[in-house]
Each structure stands twice: as C-alpha cells, then as structure tokens.
Design a protein around this motif. Structure first.
Motif, PDB file in Angstrom:
ATOM      1  N   VAL A   1       0.854  -1.184   0.000  1.00 48.10           N
ATOM      2  CA  VAL A   1       0.000   0.000   0.000  1.00 48.10           C
ATOM      3  C   VAL A   1       0.891   1.236   0.000  1.00 48.10           C
ATOM      4  CG1 VAL A   1      -1.920  -1.117   1.205  1.00 48.10           C
ATOM      5  CG2 VAL A   1      -0.131   0.031   2.540  1.00 48.10           C
ATOM      6  N   GLU A   2       0.330   2.337  -0.423  1.00 47.65           N
ATOM      7  CA  GLU A   2       1.056   3.602  -0.375  1.00 47.65           C
ATOM      8  C   GLU A   2       1.117   4.082   1.066  1.00 47.65           C
ATOM      9  OE1 GLU A   2       1.055   7.961  -2.652  1.00 47.65           O
ATOM     10  OE2 GLU A   2      -0.463   6.435  -3.113  1.00 47.65           O
ATOM     11  N   ALA A   3       2.255   4.635   1.441  1.00 45.39           N
ATOM     12  CA  ALA A   3       2.438   5.140   2.806  1.00 45.39           C
ATOM     13  C   ALA A   3       2.842   6.606   2.763  1.00 45.39           C
ATOM     14  CB  ALA A   3       3.498   4.326   3.537  1.00 45.39           C
ATOM     15  N   ILE A   4       2.517   7.317   3.841  1.00 43.86           N
ATOM     16  CA  ILE A   4       2.896   8.724   3.955  1.00 43.86           C
ATOM     17  C   ILE A   4       3.203   9.030   5.410  1.00 43.86           C
ATOM     18  CG2 ILE A   4       0.543   9.605   4.317  1.00 43.86           C
ATOM     19  CD1 ILE A   4       1.391  11.977   2.436  1.00 43.86           C
ATOM     20  N   SER A   5       4.137   9.919   5.635  1.00 46.05           N
ATOM     21  CA  SER A   5       4.427  10.359   7.000  1.00 46.05           C
ATOM     22  C   SER A   5       3.519  11.535   7.348  1.00 46.05           C
ATOM     23  CB  SER A   5       5.892  10.778   7.138  1.00 46.05           C
ATOM     24  OG  SER A   5       6.128  12.002   6.468  1.00 46.05           O
ATOM     25  N   LEU A   6       3.292  11.739   8.642  1.00 48.88           N
ATOM     26  CA  LEU A   6       2.461  12.858   9.077  1.00 48.88           C
ATOM     27  C   LEU A   6       3.068  14.195   8.651  1.00 48.88           C
ATOM     28  CD1 LEU A   6       1.272  11.955  12.691  1.00 48.88           C
ATOM     29  CD2 LEU A   6      -0.120  12.076  10.618  1.00 48.88           C
ATOM     30  N   ASP A   7       4.381  14.326   8.787  1.00 44.84           N
ATOM     31  CA  ASP A   7       5.012  15.589   8.414  1.00 44.84           C
ATOM     32  C   ASP A   7       4.845  15.871   6.925  1.00 44.84           C
ATOM     33  OD1 ASP A   7       5.812  16.294  10.960  1.00 44.84           O
ATOM     34  OD2 ASP A   7       7.824  15.459  10.748  1.00 44.84           O
ATOM     35  N   ASP A   8       5.030  14.851   6.091  1.00 40.84           N
ATOM     36  CA  ASP A   8       4.856  15.045   4.651  1.00 40.84           C
ATOM     37  C   ASP A   8       3.412  15.392   4.316  1.00 40.84           C
ATOM     38  OD1 ASP A   8       7.517  14.571   4.184  1.00 40.84           O
ATOM     39  OD2 ASP A   8       7.244  12.531   3.402  1.00 40.84           O
TER      40      ASP A   8
ATOM     41  N   ALA B   1      -1.190  23.238  12.073  1.00 43.30           N
ATOM     42  CA  ALA B   1      -1.409  22.715  13.417  1.00 43.30           C
ATOM     43  C   ALA B   1      -2.546  21.703  13.377  1.00 43.30           C
ATOM     44  CB  ALA B   1      -1.743  23.851  14.392  1.00 43.30           C
ATOM     45  N   ILE B   2      -2.523  20.770  14.319  1.00 45.82           N
ATOM     46  CA  ILE B   2      -3.568  19.746  14.434  1.00 45.82           C
ATOM     47  C   ILE B   2      -4.254  19.915  15.785  1.00 45.82           C
ATOM     48  CG2 ILE B   2      -4.050  17.273  14.562  1.00 45.82           C
ATOM     49  CD1 ILE B   2      -1.557  16.803  12.821  1.00 45.82           C
ATOM     50  N   ASP B   3      -5.560  19.996  15.771  1.00 46.18           N
ATOM     51  CA  ASP B   3      -6.302  20.120  17.027  1.00 46.18           C
ATOM     52  C   ASP B   3      -6.492  18.767  17.696  1.00 46.18           C
ATOM     53  OD1 ASP B   3      -6.948  23.017  17.051  1.00 46.18           O
ATOM     54  OD2 ASP B   3      -7.915  22.509  15.161  1.00 46.18           O
ATOM     55  N   LEU B   4      -6.731  17.737  16.902  1.00 45.45           N
ATOM     56  CA  LEU B   4      -6.828  16.386  17.459  1.00 45.45           C
ATOM     57  C   LEU B   4      -6.223  15.392  16.482  1.00 45.45           C
ATOM     58  CD1 LEU B   4      -7.969  14.436  19.689  1.00 45.45           C
ATOM     59  CD2 LEU B   4      -9.751  13.939  18.037  1.00 45.45           C
TER      60      LEU B   4
ATOM     61  N   GLU C   1       1.908   2.506  16.147  1.00 47.96           N
ATOM     62  CA  GLU C   1       1.735   3.869  16.656  1.00 47.96           C
ATOM     63  C   GLU C   1       3.049   4.638  16.727  1.00 47.96           C
ATOM     64  OE1 GLU C   1      -1.752   1.486  17.840  1.00 47.96           O
ATOM     65  OE2 GLU C   1       0.413   1.166  18.019  1.00 47.96           O
ATOM     66  N   SER C   2       4.122   3.990  17.195  1.00 45.69           N
ATOM     67  CA  SER C   2       5.400   4.698  17.308  1.00 45.69           C
ATOM     68  C   SER C   2       5.942   5.089  15.934  1.00 45.69           C
ATOM     69  CB  SER C   2       6.428   3.850  18.069  1.00 45.69           C
ATOM     70  OG  SER C   2       6.641   2.604  17.436  1.00 45.69           O
ATOM     71  N   LEU C   3       5.681   4.283  14.906  1.00 46.91           N
ATOM     72  CA  LEU C   3       6.094   4.638  13.549  1.00 46.91           C
ATOM     73  C   LEU C   3       5.357   5.893  13.071  1.00 46.91           C
ATOM     74  CD1 LEU C   3       6.222   1.157  11.751  1.00 46.91           C
ATOM     75  CD2 LEU C   3       8.117   2.475  12.702  1.00 46.91           C
ATOM     76  N   VAL C   4       4.074   5.969  13.379  1.00 43.49           N
ATOM     77  CA  VAL C   4       3.286   7.161  13.017  1.00 43.49           C
ATOM     78  C   VAL C   4       3.899   8.402  13.659  1.00 43.49           C
ATOM     79  CG1 VAL C   4       1.050   8.293  13.253  1.00 43.49           C
ATOM     80  CG2 VAL C   4       1.158   5.857  12.681  1.00 43.49           C
ATOM     81  N   LEU C   5       4.228   8.308  14.943  1.00 42.70           N
ATOM     82  CA  LEU C   5       4.765   9.459  15.667  1.00 42.70           C
ATOM     83  C   LEU C   5       6.159   9.832  15.177  1.00 42.70           C
ATOM     84  CD1 LEU C   5       3.596   8.585  19.285  1.00 42.70           C
ATOM     85  CD2 LEU C   5       2.513  10.110  17.638  1.00 42.70           C
ATOM     86  N   GLU C   6       6.979   8.823  14.842  1.00 46.00           N
ATOM     87  CA  GLU C   6       8.323   9.105  14.351  1.00 46.00           C
ATOM     88  C   GLU C   6       8.278   9.878  13.032  1.00 46.00           C
ATOM     89  OE1 GLU C   6      10.200   5.305  14.195  1.00 46.00           O
ATOM     90  OE2 GLU C   6      10.143   5.037  16.373  1.00 46.00           O
ATOM     91  N   GLY C   7       7.252   9.628  12.250  1.00 43.32           N
ATOM     92  CA  GLY C   7       7.104  10.342  10.983  1.00 43.32           C
ATOM     93  C   GLY C   7       6.404  11.681  11.118  1.00 43.32           C
TER      94      GLY C   7
ATOM     95  N   ILE D   1       5.147  18.090  13.113  1.00 45.81           N
ATOM     96  CA  ILE D   1       3.746  18.483  13.313  1.00 45.81           C
ATOM     97  C   ILE D   1       3.264  18.139  14.722  1.00 45.81           C
ATOM     98  CG2 ILE D   1       2.645  16.362  12.463  1.00 45.81           C
ATOM     99  CD1 ILE D   1       1.514  20.025  11.849  1.00 45.81           C
ATOM    100  N   LEU D   2       3.908  17.160  15.375  1.00 44.26           N
ATOM    101  CA  LEU D   2       3.540  16.844  16.759  1.00 44.26           C
ATOM    102  C   LEU D   2       3.789  18.026  17.682  1.00 44.26           C
ATOM    103  CD1 LEU D   2       4.689  13.162  17.393  1.00 44.26           C
ATOM    104  CD2 LEU D   2       2.368  14.061  17.525  1.00 44.26           C
ATOM    105  N   LYS D   3       4.778  18.853  17.346  1.00 48.37           N
ATOM    106  CA  LYS D   3       5.051  20.040  18.157  1.00 48.37           C
ATOM    107  C   LYS D   3       3.877  21.028  18.111  1.00 48.37           C
ATOM    108  CE  LYS D   3       9.996  19.669  17.074  1.00 48.37           C
ATOM    109  NZ  LYS D   3      11.137  20.288  16.340  1.00 48.37           N
ATOM    110  N   LYS D   4       3.032  20.876  17.109  1.00 46.41           N
ATOM    111  CA  LYS D   4       1.891  21.786  16.945  1.00 46.41           C
ATOM    112  C   LYS D   4       0.566  21.027  17.009  1.00 46.41           C
ATOM    113  CE  LYS D   4       4.744  24.747  14.013  1.00 46.41           C
ATOM    114  NZ  LYS D   4       4.914  25.360  12.656  1.00 46.41           N
ATOM    115  N   THR D   5       0.567  19.914  17.731  1.00 44.08           N
ATOM    116  CA  THR D   5      -0.646  19.118  17.922  1.00 44.08           C
ATOM    117  C   THR D   5      -1.177  19.369  19.327  1.00 44.08           C
ATOM    118  OG1 THR D   5       0.075  17.418  16.351  1.00 44.08           O
ATOM    119  CG2 THR D   5      -1.589  16.779  17.979  1.00 44.08           C
ATOM    120  N   ARG D   6      -2.432  19.798  19.413  1.00 49.75           N
ATOM    121  CA  ARG D   6      -3.001  20.217  20.702  1.00 49.75           C
ATOM    122  C   ARG D   6      -3.413  19.040  21.556  1.00 49.75           C
ATOM    123  NH1 ARG D   6      -8.177  21.871  22.252  1.00 49.75           N
ATOM    124  NH2 ARG D   6      -8.951  21.646  20.130  1.00 49.75           N
TER     125      ARG D   6
END
Length: 256
Positions: free
Chosen positions: A167-174, A183-186, A195-201, A205-210
């Motif tokens: 499957v195609e994959a994408i990082s949160l930052d990309d 910024a992300i509110d939720l 889950e840790s792979l999601v956060l590593e990518g 943006i995690l710095k701006k996630t509320r």
C-alpha cells in the motif's frame, strides 16, 4: 453459538434497535455492508465475522473518545487508522465545521469510510501512515479488519493473517506539508502496533498538535517507546477506555 456472542447480540439489539439488529444479521449472512444508526444518521459497517463483537463493544468506546476531545475550538482532526470511518463520523457530528482527514489503507474499508463521510465533507486518504513516505505492506485479518496493521507480528498475535499486499504510505510531516496544515487540534491513532512509527514520521507536526488519542497496550513491547515519544510533546494524559492491560489514552499539551 457461544454465550458471549449471544450476549453481544442482545447488546446490539438493545443499543441499536430491532431493525439494525436484523440488518446486521442479514449483512453477515449475505456478506454485504450494512447500515447502523449512529448519532444523526445511518452509516455503513463491514460485515466481517467480528462485526457482532465490535458493534456490541466498540460504538460506546468511540462515543467516549469523541466526547473526551477538549471543548476548545477544533478545526483540524486527523483520524489515523479509521477503518470504516465511524470515529470520524462522530467527530464530524460534534465538530461540523472541522476539517477531518481519515487515513485507511485497506481499499474495501476506505470505500466504506468515503461513503460514510461524504455527507460531512470528510476526506478519506487511502494510505498507511508510517515513519516515512513511500510504500508499506499491509497485513490483513479478514475476520476482524480492525486488527489490520503494517506490523506483521501485531496481526499474528491477535488473529489469522489472511493476506498481505503493498500500500502507499505517507508520513504525518509530509502530509501536513502537502495539505498546508500548520497545526492539528486532534490526532487520533489506532494502528495496531504501528503507533510509534506514526509518531516518528510526525516529529515536526507533533510540536503543533493540541491533543492526541492513542490506543496503548501495556503488554506490547513497543509501548515504552510510544510513551517516551509522547512524553516529549504532552504533559497531561488520562485514560478514556481503560481495560485490564491497556487503554485508549487522551494526551493534552500543557496549557490547553
């Protein structure tokens, strides 16, 4: 039929009503998606073997997760591991003006999520979220696709591995960069061990996630890494749906 399955059927009848109960049974027999009442409408669910368990046990959990979202203005929601999109539907009902992105790499589930969210304007992204963009392998348990994962061992540990495919994959930052998300509110994550792979990518943006909601199993050896990453970004946390060896946990940035 086991006693537990009988009780689950009775719970579906009580919570969803007789017509929805019959619709679920018919969908299971015919192996076609069925609509269930959820908030202000009726929405599709996948007619897999585990649907009775999930309807009896998961709908109330999803409602509690959405109600746990902080009441401050919520305009951007990312649902990573959306399955057929029911969390996103409930979030859209509570925050009708929010931009909602539901990530689901399995084509059949993504199609259901797309149908469920079209009335709310939610966007379904048919990709896995990982530590880097590119390609990943999705491991599938056809009897309970809520246990699908890009981590093979996570699927084998809870059920039958019935298939696997790229499957195609994408990082949160990309993704955030491509969509112009500042910024992300939720951020909700339920990806069965990845889950840790999601956060590593998503380190930027995690710095701006509320606020963030994530499923944590304390029996999973990856849980310690996950909690360490989250501790770098969030100072407040509380369990929402605790179980014996884990919980859905809400993390809130300090000051929110």
């Amino acid at each position: 039929m086991s006693i537990k399955k009988l009780f689950d059927l009775l719970r579906i009848w009580r919570h969803l009503g007789f017509l929805a109960f019959m619709s679920v049974l018919r969908g299971m027999l015919q192996k076609v998606p069925v609509r269930i009442p959820l908030g202000d409408g009726k929405y599709l669910v996948n007619p897999e073997r585990a649907v009775i368990y999930h309807l009896a046990n998961s709908i109330s959990k999803l409602n509690r997760l959405v109600q746990a979202i902080p009441d401050a203005e919520t305009s951007v929601i990312l649902d990573v591991g959306s399955n057929c999109g029911l969390f996103s539907v409930l979030a859209a009902q509570r925050f009708p003006s929010a931009r909602i992105y539901a990530f689901e790499p399995a084509p059949d589930l993504a199609a259901l999520a797309r149908e469920n969210l079209k009335v709310h304007g939610g966007i379904v992204v048919q990709k896995a979220v990982a530590d880097k963009s590119g390609e990943a392998v999705l491991f599938v348990n056809k009897d309970s696709q809520q246990t699908n994962s890009i981590i093979r061992d996570a699927v084998v540990a809870v059920g039958n591995l019935s298939s696997e495919y790229a499957v195609e994959a994408i990082s949160l930052d990309d993704f955030a960069t491509s969509e112009g998300i500042d910024a992300i509110d939720l951020l909700k994550i339920d990806v069965q061990g990845a889950e840790s792979l999601v956060l590593e990518g998503g380190s930027e943006i995690l710095k701006k996630t509320r606020a963030l909601i994530v499923e944590v199993s304390f029996l999973d050896p990856r849980a310690q890494t996950l909690m360490q990453i989250l501790a770098e970004h969030f100072s407040i946390w509380r369990p929402v749906n605790p179980v014996l060896f884990g919980a859905d946990i809400l993390f809130i940035r300090n000051g929110e």
